[in-house]
Design a protein around this motif. Sequence first.
Motif, PDB file in Angstrom:
ATOM      1  N   MET A   1      97.717 -46.926 -11.533  1.00 53.14           N
ATOM      2  CA  MET A   1      98.874 -47.441 -12.784  1.00 53.14           C
ATOM      3  C   MET A   1      97.380 -48.246 -12.918  1.00 53.14           C
ATOM      4  N   ILE A   2      97.220 -47.986 -14.754  1.00 55.12           N
ATOM      5  CA  ILE A   2      95.955 -48.184 -15.343  1.00 55.12           C
ATOM      6  C   ILE A   2      96.421 -50.102 -16.033  1.00 55.12           C
ATOM      7  N   GLY A   3      95.299 -50.345 -15.661  1.00 53.48           N
ATOM      8  CA  GLY A   3      95.514 -51.884 -16.089  1.00 53.48           C
ATOM      9  C   GLY A   3      94.238 -52.044 -17.133  1.00 53.48           C
ATOM     10  N   ILE A   4      94.080 -52.984 -18.644  1.00 55.33           N
ATOM     11  CA  ILE A   4      93.245 -52.720 -19.477  1.00 55.33           C
ATOM     12  C   ILE A   4      93.745 -54.880 -19.681  1.00 55.33           C
ATOM     13  N   ARG A   5      91.537 -55.269 -19.682  1.00 58.38           N
ATOM     14  CA  ARG A   5      91.919 -56.247 -19.745  1.00 58.38           C
ATOM     15  C   ARG A   5      90.742 -56.615 -21.336  1.00 58.38           C
ATOM     16  N   ALA A   6      90.858 -57.259 -22.078  1.00 53.80           N
ATOM     17  CA  ALA A   6      89.841 -57.209 -23.205  1.00 53.80           C
ATOM     18  C   ALA A   6      89.187 -58.734 -22.685  1.00 53.80           C
ATOM     19  N   LEU A   7      87.574 -58.875 -22.576  1.00 51.13           N
ATOM     20  CA  LEU A   7      86.742 -59.598 -22.354  1.00 51.13           C
ATOM     21  C   LEU A   7      86.161 -59.887 -23.903  1.00 51.13           C
ATOM     22  N   ALA A   8      86.481 -59.171 -24.887  1.00 50.56           N
ATOM     23  CA  ALA A   8      86.232 -59.822 -25.703  1.00 50.56           C
ATOM     24  C   ALA A   8      85.536 -57.921 -26.767  1.00 50.56           C
ATOM     25  N   SER A   9      86.062 -58.625 -28.170  1.00 45.97           N
ATOM     26  CA  SER A   9      86.513 -57.684 -29.453  1.00 45.97           C
ATOM     27  C   SER A   9      86.117 -57.807 -30.653  1.00 45.97           C
ATOM     28  N   GLY A  10      84.966 -57.267 -31.049  1.00 47.98           N
ATOM     29  CA  GLY A  10      84.749 -57.342 -32.572  1.00 47.98           C
ATOM     30  C   GLY A  10      83.582 -57.194 -32.875  1.00 47.98           C
ATOM     31  N   SER A  11      82.804 -57.563 -34.082  1.00 45.49           N
ATOM     32  CA  SER A  11      81.734 -57.356 -33.889  1.00 45.49           C
ATOM     33  C   SER A  11      80.944 -58.505 -33.189  1.00 45.49           C
ATOM     34  N   ALA A  12      80.778 -59.573 -33.020  1.00 42.65           N
ATOM     35  CA  ALA A  12      80.456 -60.876 -32.167  1.00 42.65           C
ATOM     36  C   ALA A  12      80.703 -60.325 -31.005  1.00 42.65           C
ATOM     37  N   GLY A  13      80.856 -58.857 -29.833  1.00 45.42           N
ATOM     38  CA  GLY A  13      81.000 -58.729 -28.960  1.00 45.42           C
ATOM     39  C   GLY A  13      81.905 -58.321 -28.534  1.00 45.42           C
ATOM     40  N   ASN A  14      81.875 -56.987 -27.440  1.00 46.05           N
ATOM     41  CA  ASN A  14      83.007 -56.125 -26.957  1.00 46.05           C
ATOM     42  C   ASN A  14      82.584 -55.624 -25.422  1.00 46.05           C
ATOM     43  N   CYS A  15      83.893 -55.606 -25.292  1.00 49.75           N
ATOM     44  CA  CYS A  15      83.754 -55.303 -23.128  1.00 49.75           C
ATOM     45  C   CYS A  15      84.916 -55.528 -23.130  1.00 49.75           C
ATOM     46  N   TYR A  16      84.954 -54.535 -22.306  1.00 54.77           N
ATOM     47  CA  TYR A  16      86.892 -54.332 -21.995  1.00 54.77           C
ATOM     48  C   TYR A  16      86.811 -53.809 -20.064  1.00 54.77           C
ATOM     49  N   HIS A  17      88.296 -54.358 -19.539  1.00 52.30           N
ATOM     50  CA  HIS A  17      87.197 -54.006 -18.002  1.00 52.30           C
ATOM     51  C   HIS A  17      88.887 -53.047 -17.970  1.00 52.30           C
ATOM     52  N   VAL A  18      89.118 -51.738 -17.512  1.00 53.99           N
ATOM     53  CA  VAL A  18      89.817 -50.763 -17.183  1.00 53.99           C
ATOM     54  C   VAL A  18      89.954 -50.186 -15.402  1.00 53.99           C
ATOM     55  N   THR A  19      91.169 -50.682 -14.797  1.00 56.24           N
ATOM     56  CA  THR A  19      90.941 -50.088 -13.387  1.00 56.24           C
ATOM     57  C   THR A  19      92.524 -48.597 -13.194  1.00 56.24           C
ATOM     58  N   ASP A  20      92.266 -47.923 -12.587  1.00 54.24           N
ATOM     59  CA  ASP A  20      93.470 -47.780 -12.431  1.00 54.24           C
ATOM     60  C   ASP A  20      93.962 -48.057 -11.013  1.00 54.24           C
ATOM     61  N   GLY A  21      93.439 -49.078 -10.843  1.00 56.74           N
ATOM     62  CA  GLY A  21      94.052 -50.183  -9.341  1.00 56.74           C
ATOM     63  C   GLY A  21      92.986 -49.687  -8.516  1.00 56.74           C
ATOM     64  N   LYS A  22      92.036 -48.643  -7.709  1.00 60.88           N
ATOM     65  CA  LYS A  22      90.931 -48.398  -7.096  1.00 60.88           C
ATOM     66  C   LYS A  22      89.143 -48.357  -7.644  1.00 60.88           C
ATOM     67  N   THR A  23      89.730 -48.150  -8.812  1.00 64.83           N
ATOM     68  CA  THR A  23      88.182 -48.144  -8.971  1.00 64.83           C
ATOM     69  C   THR A  23      88.049 -48.902 -10.043  1.00 64.83           C
ATOM     70  N   PRO A  24      87.683 -50.303 -10.777  1.00 61.87           N
ATOM     71  CA  PRO A  24      87.647 -51.093 -12.284  1.00 61.87           C
ATOM     72  C   PRO A  24      86.041 -50.886 -12.333  1.00 61.87           C
ATOM     73  N   LEU A  25      86.555 -50.448 -14.186  1.00 61.23           N
ATOM     74  CA  LEU A  25      84.819 -50.659 -14.084  1.00 61.23           C
ATOM     75  C   LEU A  25      84.646 -51.041 -16.266  1.00 61.23           C
ATOM     76  N   LEU A  26      83.950 -51.121 -16.432  1.00 61.74           N
ATOM     77  CA  LEU A  26      83.671 -51.882 -18.351  1.00 61.74           C
ATOM     78  C   LEU A  26      83.496 -50.891 -19.078  1.00 61.74           C
ATOM     79  N   LEU A  27      84.064 -51.155 -19.877  1.00 64.69           N
ATOM     80  CA  LEU A  27      84.172 -50.655 -21.884  1.00 64.69           C
ATOM     81  C   LEU A  27      83.139 -50.933 -22.141  1.00 64.69           C
ATOM     82  N   GLU A  28      81.708 -50.866 -22.741  1.00 66.28           N
ATOM     83  CA  GLU A  28      80.805 -51.647 -22.685  1.00 66.28           C
ATOM     84  C   GLU A  28      80.113 -52.706 -22.217  1.00 66.28           C
ATOM     85  N   CYS A  29      79.291 -53.529 -22.781  1.00 64.49           N
ATOM     86  CA  CYS A  29      78.908 -54.906 -22.622  1.00 64.49           C
ATOM     87  C   CYS A  29      78.225 -55.545 -23.508  1.00 64.49           C
ATOM     88  N   GLY A  30      78.552 -55.920 -24.227  1.00 64.64           N
ATOM     89  CA  GLY A  30      78.312 -56.483 -25.474  1.00 64.64           C
ATOM     90  C   GLY A  30      78.395 -58.128 -25.569  1.00 64.64           C
TER      91      GLY A  30
END
Length: 234
Positions: A1-30
């Motif tokens: 099951m995919i889980g999504i968590r937005a840590l920041a979104s917008g011109s001030a900075g972007n970073c998202y945490h996504v996981t399939d329950g086994k391998t967590p990743l970050l999308l962006e590090c702004g």
Amino acid sequence: MIGIRALASGSAGNCYHVTDGKTPLLLECGIRFDGIRRKLNFQMSDIIGCLISHEHNDHSMEFFKLAKYGIDIYMSEGTREALGIPIFHRIKVVKPKEQFKIGTWTILPFDVQHDAAEPLGFLLANRTGEKLLYATDTYYIRYRFNRLSHIMVECNHSYDILDRNVESGVIPMAMKNRLIQSHFSLENVKEFLRANDLSQVEEIWLLHLSDENSDAERFKREIQELTGKPVYIP
């Protein structure tokens, strides 16, 4: 099951945490590294990769600190060159339309349209067949995708709000033209969604809304009415 968590979104900075329950990743590090750690309650030891779409600071700011922390950083060659990064073991250069794996994810980068050196979107698939589409900072997506389950897509502005803001002097015409040629509008997001099979989509995330040129409540309502899917705006 995919889980999504937005840590920041917008011109001030972007970073998202996504996981399939086994391998967590970050999308962006702004956003600042300490901010990423705090927002994840300092639980970062299981994150093994960060995907960076392009070199602009609001997407790439803390790549070096993440790499020092032991997290592999994935980006295009154009992005690496634009950031002036020497090749070392934590920097992983990926190419459009060439799949690669991170843990239990299979990831397909694809080209997008933005004022950056070699920007990418990413299609992430887990082992159960769920597919997450991530695309930001682009005014157009030329591809169609089958059997998506999760969509994370920029919805930066709408043309009518841009027009009103230019007429009232809130933004200059040059900024309007730059946004139209580099960021996804509500109108183009709708066309993109109409062009794709949404039958298995569980949720849609609208990302990177402009502070001045968007209307979160309206955007959410119109995309929900169009798709019949739950819509989230961080």
